[in-house]
Structure formats: structure tokens, C-alpha cells
Design an enzyme around this catalytic site. Structure first.
Site, PDB file in Angstrom:
ATOM      1  N   CYS A 167      -3.090  28.891 -14.567  1.00  0.00           N
ATOM      2  CA  CYS A 167      -3.680  29.452 -16.411  1.00  0.00           C
ATOM      3  C   CYS A 167      -4.875  28.409 -16.785  1.00  0.00           C
ATOM      4  O   CYS A 167      -4.423  27.403 -17.636  1.00  0.00           O
ATOM      5  CB  CYS A 167      -2.722  30.156 -16.780  1.00  0.00           C
ATOM      6  SG  CYS A 167      -3.639  31.545 -17.367  1.00  0.00           S
ATOM      7  N   PRO A 195       0.930  -1.385   0.338  1.00  0.00           N
ATOM      8  CA  PRO A 195       0.093   0.213   0.756  1.00  0.00           C
ATOM      9  C   PRO A 195       0.803   0.779   0.178  1.00  0.00           C
ATOM     10  O   PRO A 195       2.144   0.984   0.657  1.00  0.00           O
ATOM     11  CB  PRO A 195      -1.405   0.242   1.087  1.00  0.00           C
ATOM     12  CG  PRO A 195       0.129  -1.092   2.148  1.00  0.00           C
ATOM     13  CD  PRO A 195       1.233  -1.719   1.552  1.00  0.00           C
ATOM     14  N   GLY A 196       0.207   2.360  -0.264  1.00  0.00           N
ATOM     15  CA  GLY A 196       1.236   3.235  -0.321  1.00  0.00           C
ATOM     16  C   GLY A 196       0.244   4.560   0.030  1.00  0.00           C
ATOM     17  O   GLY A 196       0.216   5.481   1.004  1.00  0.00           O
TER      18      GLY A 196
END
Ligand SMILES: Cc1ncc(COP(=O)(O)O)c(C=O)c1O
Ligand SMILES: N[C@@H](CCCC[NH3+])C(=O)O
Length: 444
Positions: free
Chosen positions: A358, A288-289
């Protein structure tokens, strides 16, 4: 909001014993703030509810979620392994003296140089994704006279219930070796002839930000079927099965699932599958991260321009946005946030939190309930520990934020804020452009 109501006696939002407004004043904004203790708590839950509960198991942290030198040290200290997917991640681990035997090297297009680096540094497992990689690895091992242990990443043909950009296990995926008999079996046959490469087993990864346990169960059934076939046909014994990561976390209203919600299901499916197929249960690995680091991080911003479009909406812009958190723009990810200096004021207005880029799509949060706000207020976006810092860019030439790590209530900078000078550091001006005197004939 729950976090606000708990803090009536406080003036400002406190994150892991630190006053977030003070952090913003001290280090500037945008600022990533990461709690060491929260990361360690997650690692310990993995130890208690998985590694200690089930024999013959391993866990590696998927470092793509958030990796720095300090993070390597925390993960090492907790005794977990590390999943890396690039030369850069591997280099970071090497520089942090991370134990190389605990590294799992993933990636669907590792370069020759990356594989050379992995072999030279004796990484524990290389997760081979395709035949091209297998051939490079054979060549590298024979020239370095080294043996490597590998897993084959298979495509489990499972559609994870998550955003389509973060599903990986479906049949039509760039990741993994296809399960067609003639492909996967010839890969196994090829590797078993190698004197340098030892195939320990298989890996799959269904996807990320998953809550549905069924997709793991389906992938396990497929992997066990493959293990059974290979055993019956070739006597190949699968010693390891890596079931990937992907465990989902709480971003807005979902309940955060404890690790046993995922791993108990995984282990039960493996036990049943192996028992039915008469196979010995291999070593089971999870990686898992997000589940480890996602909730351990927040991002602090300063509010700037406020634009009210009567009867339409109010845009409140922050001093960061898409470059430090591309997830809303990429995956329509949702976040919750708190006005850190006004936690005791009634939240009765709905605004949209815009980034300063932007880009029309640079909106961090649509329709956030806030108190009366003004420029200069500090906004804390929650649960940004995973895939924010690691996915940050310099779009619009915005310097990337600093990272402050809170350790036992004490904050310190572990990644410095980029400066404008950093932005031009790798650049040079070709001599003919220096004074711009030469008239330029464009060759046709
Ligand atoms: C091979 C592999 N392992 C582990 C992970 C970690 O995923 P997550 O952060 O969702 O646990 C990923 C990313 O989805 C991955 O591709
Ligand atoms: N970057 C993704 C997760 C990718 C996982 C890698 N396989 C996210 O932010 O949700």
C-alpha cells in the site's frame, strides 16, 4: 535480452541449471533464489586476482549484503573473512562456527553488549568508529582481561559517485573518525597508551555501488598521508589498511567489472603512495559485499492484477515488492527482469512492474519490455542477491519469502518462508484488552 536468446531450446528461464518456473511451483513465490556456484566463482576471482596476485592481502565478505548460516559456511569454505556490523550478524557467524579471528566488526554505534560479545568471542578486528566506542572497549577489555586488535575507521573526505544514500566517505558523514589533526591524532595517542587495545591501522569505506576508481585513489592518498604523519610525528607504524568494499555490479546495462578493475587500481595507488612516503606497504584488506553476492541471486514472483490505463501505462502487479526489495523505493535502483515461462515469446509490450504494498512508491521496475503476459506468469527479477533478503521487512504484514540455494544444480531451502503465525509470534494481548469489556477512562 542476452539471457533469453541463449536459451532458445529451453521453454523456461534457467538460472544456474534450474528451471525457475519449477522452482516457483515447488517453493512458491515470492522466492529468493541464490546460486552457491556463482558466489564461489566470485570468491575465487578475489583469490586469484587479488589474494594470490598481491602479497600480504586479505579479503572479507561484507555480510550485510546477504547473510545466513549457509552463507557463513560458503564464505568460510572459500577462506575469506567476514565483515559484520551488528550483534545479529555476529551471532549468525558464531552459530555457523565461523572462525572468529577472521571477523571484522564494524558499526558507528556498537552497543556495550555488542562489544562485550565481540571481545568475549575473540573477534579478529574491531573497527572502532569513535571515542565513545573506544572508551567502552577499554572498559570491556579490562573487565574481561582480554586484548583486542582494532583499526580506526577514518572518514576519507571523498564523495563517491553513487546514490547519495550509499556514499559514506564524505566529510559530512556519520561514519568514521574525522581527519582533523587534533581528533585523529588524539585518538591514536589515546589508544597507544592502552594496555588492552592494539591499534593495527586504519579503515575507510568510500561508498557502495561504485565504479569510479578515482574515489578509491583519493581515499588512499589521504590514508597514506595520515600514515606518513603518524610515523613522522609519533613513530606509529600502520600495519593494516582496510580499503572497504563498494565495488559496483551490473543491474541493467552497466558492464560488470572484474575484480582486477578495482583492486589493481587500489594496489597501484597504495604502492605509489607508500613508495613516495617511504613507508612499508601495510597488509591491505578489501571487504566487498554486493560484488560477491549481487549477481548470484534472483527473485521469482507470480504476476497478478494487470491494470491498463489507456494511453498512460499498464501496471502489472507481483505478489511481493517493497518489503522483499526496498532498493527501488530507497535508492531509485533499477533492475531487469524476465518473464520466466515465456522466454521464447517476442517481448513487444512495455509495462510497469508494481509491488503489492500500500505505497505508491512500491514500483519494482518502470517500463519493462515483456511479451503478452497474464496473471500466473512467473517474473524473474535479476541481480537481487545483495541487499534484498538482508533488507526485507514485513511491511503490510507480508511474510518474508523463502531462500532457495542452488548448489551444483540442486536447489534446497536454506531459509523457510515466513508464515502468518511468525508475524504474531512475538506479540501478546494485555489482559485488559482480552475481552475488551473494561470501559476505558483516558487519563488527561
Ligand atoms: C564498512 C563497509 N564495508 C563494506 C561494505 C560493503 O559494501 P558493498 O556491498 O558495496 O561492497 C559497506 C557497505 O557499503 C560498508 O559500510
Ligand atoms: N543497502 C545499500 C548498500 C549499503 C551499503 C552499506 N554501507 C544498497 O542496497 O545499495
Amino acid at each position: 535480452m542476452e539471457i533469453q536468446t541463449k536459451q532458445h531450446h529451453q521453454k523456461n528461464f534457467i538460472f544456474d541449471h534450474c528451471d525457475t518456473v519449477e522452482l516457483a511451483n515447488q517453493y512458491g513465490t515470492p522466492l529468493y533464489v541464490v546460486s552457491e556456484n556463482l558466489i564461489r566463482e566470485k570468491c575465487r576471482a578475489i583469490k586469484e586476482e587479488f589474494l594470490m596476485k598481491y602479497p600480504n592481502t586479505k579479503a572479507a565478505y561484507a555480510s550485510k549484503a546477504f547473510l545466513t548460516l549457509a552463507m557463513c559456511k560458503i564464505i568460510e569454505g572459500e577462506g575469506l573473512g567476514l565483515d559484520v556490523v551488528s550483534g545479529g550478524e555476529l551471532y549468525t557467524a558464531i552459530q555457523a562456527d565461523f572462525p572468529m579471528e577472521k571477523i571484522m566488526f564494524h558499526g558507528n554505534n556498537k552497543s556495550y553488549e555488542e562489544l562485550e560479545m565481540a571481545v568475549a568471542n575473540n573477534v579478529g578486528r574491531i573497527i572502532v568508529d569513535n571515542f565513545f566506542e573506544l572508551e567502552m572497549l577499554e572498559d570491556i577489555c579490562s573487565s574481561q582481561k582480554k586484548k583486542v586488535n582494532i583499526l580506526f575507521r577514518i572518514t576519507p573526505e571523498v564523495e563517491g559517485n553513487t546514490h547519495s544514500y550509499i556514499t559514506t566517505g564524505q566529510k559530512d558523514s556519520k561514519f568514521g573518525i574525522p581527519l582533523q589533526e587534533k581528533i585523529i591524532e588524539s585518538a591514536v595517542i589515546q589508544v597507544t597508551k592502552s594496555s588492552y587495545i592494539d591499534l593495527k591501522g586504519f579503515h575507510f569505506h568510500v561508498g557502495s555501488q561504485l565504479f569510479d576508481q578515482q574515489s578509491y585513489t583519493k581515499a588512499i592518498a589521504t590514508a597514506v598521508k595520515l600514515m606518513e604523519t603518524l610515523y613522522i610525528k609519533y613513530g606509529f607504524v600502520t600495519e593494516e589498511l582496510n580499503t572497504g568494499g563498494g565495488f559496483g555490479i551490473n543491474y541493467t546495462n552497466e558492464e560488470t567489472m572484474p575484480i582486477h578493475y578495482f583492486v589493481d587500481y587500489i594496489m597501484e595507488a597504495i604502492e605509489i603512495g607508500c613508495r613516495e612516503a617511504n613507508l612499508k606497504i601495510p597488509t591491505i584488506i578489501i571487504e566487498p559485499g554486493r560484488w560477491i553476492v549481487g549477481e548470484a541471486g534472483i527473485t521469482l514472483y507470480t504476476l497478478g492484477a494487470i491494470k491498463e490505463i489507456p494511453e498512460v501505462r499498464t501496471y502489472v502487479s507481483v505478489d511481493g515488492g517493497l518489503p522483499d526489495n526496498p532498493r527501488p523505493a530507497l535508492y531509485q535502483a533499477k533492475y531487469k527482469a524476465i518473464v520466466a515461462n515465456k522466454i521464447n515469446e517476442a517481448a513487444d509490450k512495455v509495462v510497469t512492474i508494481a509491488g503489492k504494498c500500500c505505497e505508491t512508491g512500491d514500483i519494482l521496475i518502470w517500463d519493462l519490455l515483456v511479451p503478452t503476459i497474464e496473471a500466473g506468469d512467473i517474473l524473474a527479477v535479476l541481480n537481487t542477491g545483495a541487499y534484498n533478503f538482508s533488507m526485507a521487512s514485513n511491511y503490510n504484514r507480508l511474510p518474508r519469502p523463502a531462500v532457495a540455494l542452488i548448489s551444483d544444480g540442486e536447489p534446497q531451502v536454506i531459509v523457510e518462508r515466513e508464515t502468518y503465525q511468525h508475524l504474531i509470534e512475538r506479540e501478546s494481548i494485555p489482559s485488559h484488552l482480552i475481552n475488551n469489556k473494561k470501559s476505558f477512562n483516558i487519563k488527561k
